[in-house]
Scaffold this motif. Structure first.
Motif, short mmCIF file in Angstrom:
data_model
loop_
_atom_site.label_atom_id
_atom_site.label_comp_id
_atom_site.label_asym_id
_atom_site.label_seq_id
_atom_site.Cartn_x
_atom_site.Cartn_y
_atom_site.Cartn_z
N ARG A 55 3.51 -4.52 1.89
CA ARG A 55 2.35 -4.05 2.10
C ARG A 55 1.38 -5.25 2.40
O ARG A 55 0.81 -4.86 4.36
N ARG A 85 -3.31 6.95 -5.15
CA ARG A 85 -1.83 6.28 -5.42
C ARG A 85 -1.93 6.14 -6.95
O ARG A 85 -0.67 6.35 -7.02
N ASP A 99 1.81 3.54 -0.97
CA ASP A 99 1.30 2.61 -1.33
C ASP A 99 0.29 1.61 -0.83
O ASP A 99 -0.55 0.68 -0.64
N GLN A 100 -0.02 2.01 1.17
CA GLN A 100 -0.47 1.30 1.81
C GLN A 100 -2.11 1.74 1.79
O GLN A 100 -3.49 1.40 2.47
N ARG A 103 -4.24 -5.44 -6.38
CA ARG A 103 -5.22 -4.97 -6.01
C ARG A 103 -6.70 -5.12 -6.98
O ARG A 103 -7.92 -4.05 -6.33
N ALA A 109 7.56 0.57 -3.64
CA ALA A 109 6.78 -0.68 -3.94
C ALA A 109 6.35 -1.11 -5.45
O ALA A 109 6.55 -2.26 -6.33
#
Length: 274
Positions: free
Chosen positions: A173, A32, A230-231, A195, A265
């Motif tokens: 998300r 990411r 993004d996931q 996160r 994102a």
């Protein structure tokens, strides 16, 4: 030569990142972050070349420079770069990375500890041709004071690059993860937990564009960053060379193309001072 952090500006809101800085540094090699840095590099390089030409040597301020990924790339390209960050951990990582660069690159970099919102006390008006503000706004309750401070140090004809969490896609998300409560809440509230486990907030493109226009740095181009990846898990490994190249090209294309870039994102807005 290496110039260490010289002065400390007054503390302020961006300290919200500090509790997660160690976790952030541990994730730098992950998919990411690699996608984020590579996409921003491509987009920013294109804008700099279009605006100033490929041979320009510019005065750059990276406000919230973190570990220094972008500032080191710009210094390698011949620009004079000042990196400013309030977090001692990420700034130390930038300093360590700088020591591994050739002396000519080291001589083009200053690393200073301080808040971007206080840069007007330090740097005079029109001090920089390019100002970066990447991954900072989400830790501030209100982006306008910082953007106003950065706009004041931007020279006429200068370029302001802003990377922010995309509030228009905030529900995506949690929705893709099956967290329906969080997805529903994201439609009405720009606050979220990132996160790193930190409370943060997102920005809407229309609102940011209006703010930049009011600061006399109207948006000239905008991009999405991280549409497809993004996931990915925090520890997702990088694919092989050819696959990574295809992945980055796909992300690059999506970040420039509607409707994909609208659900990225991150938003990358580029404003220009008349």
């Amino acid at each position: 030569m290496v110039l260490p952090a010289q002065r400390t500006l007054p503390s302020g809101g961006q300290a919200g990142f500090t509790p997660g800085s160690a976790s952030w540094l541990a994730k730098l090699g992950g998919l990411r972050n690699v996608v984020r840095q590579e996409l921003v590099t491509r987009q920013l390089t294109e804008q700099l070349h279009d605006r100033f030409g490929p041979d320009a040597r510019l005065r750059v301020l990276d406000a919230g420079c973190g570990q220094g990924t972008q500032l080191l790339r710009l210094a390698r390209d011949g620009h004079q770069v000042t990196g400013l960050d309030p977090d001692p951990g990420t700034l130390a990582a930038a300093q360590q990375a700088l020591t591994r660069e050739p002396l000519a690159v080291q001589a083009r970099v200053r690393l200073l500890q301080g808040e971007g919102g206080d840069c007007g006390r330090w740097f005079g008006p029109a001090s920089f041709d390019v100002v970066l503000c990447h991954g900072v706004l989400m830790y501030l309750p209100d982006p306008e004071p910082l953007l106003a401070a950065l706009a004041r140090v931007l020279a006429p004809g200068g370029l302001l690059s802003v990377l922010a969490r995309n509030g228009d896609a905030l529900a995506l998300r949690p929705g893709l993860a099956g967290d329906w409560g969080a997805a529903l809440a994201a439609f009405d509230d720009d606050a979220y937990t990132n996160r790193l486990g930190l409370p943060t907030r997102a920005d809407r493109r229309a609102v940011l564009a209006r703010t930049l226009a009011e600061l006399d740095v109207p948006v000239q181009a905008w991009f999405g960053v991280r549409v497809f990846t993004d996931q990915a898990d925090d520890d997702a490994p990088l694919p092989s060379g050819p696959e990574l190249s295809l992945l980055l090209d796909a992300e690059d294309r999506a970040g420039r193309t509607d409707p994909y870039r609208r659900v990225a994102a991150l938003l990358h807005l580029v404003g220009v001072r008349p």
